[in-house]
Design an enzyme around this catalytic site. Structure first.
Site, PDB file in Angstrom:
ATOM      1  N   GLN A 131       9.122  11.650  -5.540  1.00 61.31           N
ATOM      2  CA  GLN A 131       9.352  12.900  -4.789  1.00 61.31           C
ATOM      3  C   GLN A 131       8.831  14.093  -5.609  1.00 61.31           C
ATOM      4  O   GLN A 131       7.877  13.940  -6.325  1.00 61.31           O
ATOM      5  CB  GLN A 131      10.844  13.081  -4.435  1.00 61.31           C
ATOM      6  N   THR A 182      15.905  15.763  -1.235  1.00 65.45           N
ATOM      7  CA  THR A 182      16.399  14.417  -1.455  1.00 65.45           C
ATOM      8  C   THR A 182      17.729  14.511  -2.204  1.00 65.45           C
ATOM      9  O   THR A 182      18.256  15.615  -2.398  1.00 65.45           O
ATOM     10  CB  THR A 182      15.321  13.536  -2.140  1.00 65.45           C
ATOM     11  N   ASN A 202      12.230   5.294  -0.961  1.00 63.29           N
ATOM     12  CA  ASN A 202      11.710   6.418  -0.175  1.00 63.29           C
ATOM     13  C   ASN A 202      10.362   6.870  -0.735  1.00 63.29           C
ATOM     14  O   ASN A 202       9.575   7.503  -0.055  1.00 63.29           O
ATOM     15  CB  ASN A 202      12.697   7.605  -0.165  1.00 63.29           C
ATOM     16  N   GLY A 245       6.484   6.486  -2.178  1.00 62.11           N
ATOM     17  CA  GLY A 245       5.324   5.652  -1.853  1.00 62.11           C
ATOM     18  C   GLY A 245       4.204   6.071  -2.772  1.00 62.11           C
ATOM     19  O   GLY A 245       3.597   7.112  -2.575  1.00 62.11           O
ATOM     20  N   HIS A 246       3.971   5.316  -3.831  1.00 61.82           N
ATOM     21  CA  HIS A 246       2.937   5.681  -4.795  1.00 61.82           C
ATOM     22  C   HIS A 246       1.705   4.825  -4.558  1.00 61.82           C
ATOM     23  O   HIS A 246       1.743   3.607  -4.712  1.00 61.82           O
ATOM     24  CB  HIS A 246       3.469   5.516  -6.221  1.00 61.82           C
ATOM     25  N   THR A 247       0.631   5.497  -4.170  1.00 59.93           N
ATOM     26  CA  THR A 247      -0.579   4.761  -3.800  1.00 59.93           C
ATOM     27  C   THR A 247      -1.511   4.642  -5.006  1.00 59.93           C
ATOM     28  O   THR A 247      -1.801   5.626  -5.670  1.00 59.93           O
ATOM     29  CB  THR A 247      -1.302   5.512  -2.654  1.00 59.93           C
ATOM     30  N   LYS A 296      -1.615   7.487  -8.761  1.00 58.82           N
ATOM     31  CA  LYS A 296      -2.928   7.399  -9.395  1.00 58.82           C
ATOM     32  C   LYS A 296      -2.878   7.871 -10.844  1.00 58.82           C
ATOM     33  O   LYS A 296      -3.455   7.253 -11.743  1.00 58.82           O
ATOM     34  CB  LYS A 296      -3.921   8.271  -8.607  1.00 58.82           C
ATOM     35  N   ARG A 356       4.476   9.181   8.548  1.00 56.21           N
ATOM     36  CA  ARG A 356       4.592  10.442   9.280  1.00 56.21           C
ATOM     37  C   ARG A 356       3.490  11.390   8.827  1.00 56.21           C
ATOM     38  O   ARG A 356       3.147  11.411   7.637  1.00 56.21           O
ATOM     39  CB  ARG A 356       5.932  11.118   8.982  1.00 56.21           C
ATOM     40  N   PRO A 357       2.918  12.216   9.765  1.00 54.89           N
ATOM     41  CA  PRO A 357       1.918  13.184   9.317  1.00 54.89           C
ATOM     42  C   PRO A 357       2.572  14.200   8.385  1.00 54.89           C
ATOM     43  O   PRO A 357       3.701  14.635   8.630  1.00 54.89           O
ATOM     44  CB  PRO A 357       1.438  13.864  10.599  1.00 54.89           C
ATOM     45  N   GLY A 370       0.307  12.717  -5.535  1.00 53.24           N
ATOM     46  CA  GLY A 370      -0.667  11.724  -6.039  1.00 53.24           C
ATOM     47  C   GLY A 370      -0.239  11.179  -7.390  1.00 53.24           C
ATOM     48  O   GLY A 370      -1.085  10.840  -8.230  1.00 53.24           O
ATOM     49  N   LYS A 371       1.060  11.073  -7.590  1.00 51.31           N
ATOM     50  CA  LYS A 371       1.559  10.642  -8.909  1.00 51.31           C
ATOM     51  C   LYS A 371       1.107   9.224  -9.261  1.00 51.31           C
ATOM     52  O   LYS A 371       0.812   8.932 -10.408  1.00 51.31           O
ATOM     53  CB  LYS A 371       3.092  10.719  -8.929  1.00 51.31           C
ATOM     54  N   GLY A 419       6.662  16.477  -3.259  1.00 50.53           N
ATOM     55  CA  GLY A 419       6.312  15.054  -3.299  1.00 50.53           C
ATOM     56  C   GLY A 419       4.886  14.832  -2.818  1.00 50.53           C
ATOM     57  O   GLY A 419       4.194  15.778  -2.413  1.00 50.53           O
ATOM     58  N   ASP A 420       4.443  13.578  -2.908  1.00 52.42           N
ATOM     59  CA  ASP A 420       3.109  13.185  -2.426  1.00 52.42           C
ATOM     60  C   ASP A 420       1.971  13.901  -3.146  1.00 52.42           C
ATOM     61  O   ASP A 420       0.912  14.137  -2.566  1.00 52.42           O
ATOM     62  CB  ASP A 420       2.971  13.414  -0.901  1.00 52.42           C
TER      63      ASP A 420
HETATM   64  P1  IMP Z   1      15.329  10.992   1.651  1.00 50.36           P
HETATM   65  O1  IMP Z   1      14.866  11.051   0.227  1.00 50.36           O
HETATM   66  O2  IMP Z   1      14.818   9.780   2.397  1.00 50.36           O
HETATM   67  O3  IMP Z   1      16.801  11.179   1.786  1.00 50.36           O
HETATM   68  O4  IMP Z   1      14.664  12.238   2.429  1.00 50.36           O
HETATM   69  C1  IMP Z   1      14.987  13.591   2.111  1.00 50.36           C
HETATM   70  C2  IMP Z   1      13.753  14.476   2.159  1.00 50.36           C
HETATM   71  O5  IMP Z   1      12.856  14.111   1.121  1.00 50.36           O
HETATM   72  C3  IMP Z   1      12.943  14.353   3.467  1.00 50.36           C
HETATM   73  O6  IMP Z   1      12.352  15.611   3.738  1.00 50.36           O
HETATM   74  C4  IMP Z   1      11.855  13.371   3.104  1.00 50.36           C
HETATM   75  O7  IMP Z   1      10.700  13.506   3.907  1.00 50.36           O
HETATM   76  C5  IMP Z   1      11.585  13.786   1.667  1.00 50.36           C
HETATM   77  N1  IMP Z   1      11.014  12.692   0.866  1.00 50.36           N
HETATM   78  C6  IMP Z   1      11.655  11.602   0.389  1.00 50.36           C
HETATM   79  N2  IMP Z   1      10.818  10.831  -0.307  1.00 50.36           N
HETATM   80  C7  IMP Z   1       9.632  11.443  -0.292  1.00 50.36           C
HETATM   81  C8  IMP Z   1       8.363  11.152  -0.880  1.00 50.36           C
HETATM   82  O8  IMP Z   1       8.163  10.160  -1.581  1.00 50.36           O
HETATM   83  N3  IMP Z   1       7.375  12.046  -0.645  1.00 50.36           N
HETATM   84  C9  IMP Z   1       7.584  13.177   0.089  1.00 50.36           C
HETATM   85  N4  IMP Z   1       8.727  13.488   0.661  1.00 50.36           N
HETATM   86  C10 IMP Z   1       9.753  12.641   0.459  1.00 50.36           C
END
Ligand code: IMP
Length: 421
Positions: free
Chosen positions: A219, A234, A39, A41-43, A19, A298-299, A16-17, A13-14
């Site tokens: 994700q 997830t 869950n 977060g697309h910036t 953009k 979170r970092p 940079g989708k 995940g993260d």
């Molecule tokens: P959940 O999706 O909130 O149940 O979290 C399960 C796992 O997926 C955890 O390790 C989260 O940090 C990770 N996770 C969920 N959504 C994201 C995302 O958008 N980016 C990165 N990690 C994610």
């Protein structure tokens, strides 16, 4: 050639989708989200302003586009309404432009409560976002869930609450002692109702009519419920196969599968991550890449690009092109490394991504080392304009992954992109 493209996160995940969906959506007619919930977060940076989307597809900022949330997503209705409020200065999607699948399941306050409770009670937390995602999918699989189509109808919503309360004492106790959350859950229904429709039927019709459909993952592959680093994953399938299942589209309708990867690796939450760096280089990646969770702040843990994991993600999704993002973050590092295999104390050399977290946690990366570069890759939009070291890094990624890099991200803005297709 059909007209359906999927963009998939090829890491944890993260990548940079947001953009890239925003960029690719210029040529699309519809953008659809297919899994996850708030869950994600697309910036997206537009004209110097930053927007973080959690549920609404990242194509929403282009006025010509339609956006869809398909059956495989779980939706938090009150959060979705506040998100619509947050973007309203720049985009106000009407019901003909925003399609919410009646089949998508609802994240209720009960699910959020369960997620928080599970994470705080267990000896081995997953590090979830505590948005209720896992419990909402669990109820869906247990046939206890509430679908959006039922949620927006007062009678079926009330019936669901009554059934849950009569069958589950803990639910009953929670529901009667959290009036504010319950009130918000009920009151969001009328705001959502105009958007709820048979989104999958509309999507299939649009594909038949030759419209360009871009399917946006949330994700990443390494968080996939089946193929990711279980249990630190997830609760759904953020893969190209998951996209077809969610939209109710046959796999043969898909023509392009973009895998997006950063030029390094990040991970939020728990679980093994073989190339993690806890040194100055890790600190550089974290600081320069601004690696903090878009949803939870979170970092993010940072490390070198991991080809064992990337090749695995490419295979699972059938990626036929790669987007290599945030290459500018590597600028200034004197030498760069890419993991090409792992070495395990008992099992020796490992080239295929292991299924067992117990094995993965003892894997030591075997690196190929490359020279760094000092000139910032400029947003010239031209491959030839990139510093020599950057071009060499890109061709190394192509050689090691076996997939062409067709897009390169050189900064946060829409314009910081090299597009080779
Ligand atoms: P959940 O999706 O909130 O149940 O979290 C399960 C796992 O997926 C955890 O390790 C989260 O940090 C990770 N996770 C969920 N959504 C994201 C995302 O958008 N980016 C990165 N990690 C994610």
């Amino acid at each position: 050639m059909s007209n359906v493209s999927i963009l998939i996160g090829a890491q944890w995940g993260d990548e940079g989708k947001g953009k890239w969906v925003d960029i690719l959506s210029e040529k699309a007619d519809i953008v659809a989200r297919f899994q996850g919930g708030n869950n994600a977060g697309h910036t997206v940076h537009i004209d110097g302003r930053k927007f973080v989307l959690h549920q609404i597809p990242s194509g929403v900022f282009r006025p010509h586009l339609k956006s869809a949330i398909a059956a495989g997503v779980v939706v938090n209705p009150s959060q979705l309404l506040s998100e619509l409020g947050e973007i309203k200065t720049i985009a106000t999607p009407t019901p003909d432009k925003l399609w919410l699948s009646a089949r998508a399941h609802v994240i209720t306050p009960w699910h959020i409560h369960l997620d928080e409770r599970q994470e705080s009670r267990t000896q081995q937390p997953i590090g979830t976002t505590k948005r209720g995602i896992g419990p909402a999918y669990a109820d869906k699989a247990s046939r206890l869930g509430l679908r959006l189509g039922q949620y927006v109808d007062d009678r079926t919503r009330d019936k669901w609450v009554q059934k849950m309360a009569s069958e589950n004492e803990a639910f009953k106790a929670f529901w009667s002692t959290n009036p504010a959350a319950v009130e918000m859950f009920h009151s969001a229904a009328s705001g959502i109702k105009p958007f709820v429709c048979d989104a999958e039927a509309r999507l299939r019709k649009a594909v038949r009519e030759g419209k360009q459909l871009l399917i946006e993952g949330a994700q990443g592959t390494m968080l996939d419920l089946d193929h990711g680093t279980y249990p630190f994953v997830t609760s759904n399938s953020p893969t190209s196969g998951g996209a077809c299942a969610s939209l109710g589209l046959g796999p043969k309708t898909v023509s392009r599968i973009y895998g997006i990867t950063k030029a390094y690796v990040t991970r939020v939450g728990e679980g093994p991550m073989p190339t993690e760096l806890k040194d100055d280089v890790g600190a550089h990646l974290s600081k320069v890449g601004n690696e903090f969770g878009a949803t939870t702040r979170r970092p993010r843990r940072c490390g070198w690009l991991d080809m064992v994991a990337l090749r695995y993600a490419i295979a699972i999704n059938g990626c036929d092109r790669l987007i290599l993002n945030k290459i500018d973050v590597l600028t200034g590092l004197s030498e760069l490394k890419i993991a090409v295999s792992y070495r395990h104390p008992q099992l020796g050399t490992i080239e295929d991504f292991p299924w067992e977290p117990e094995v993965l946690k003892d894997c030591v990366p075997v690196y190929e080392t490359l020279a760094g570069w000092t000139d910032q890759p400029q947003a010239s939009g031209r491959f030839e304009g990139l510093p020599k070291g950057v071009r060499h890094y890109i061709s190394t990624v192509e050689r090691l992954s076996g997939v062409r890099v067709t897009m390169i991200g050189t900064g946060v803005g829409r314009e910081d992109a090299v597009i080779l297709e």
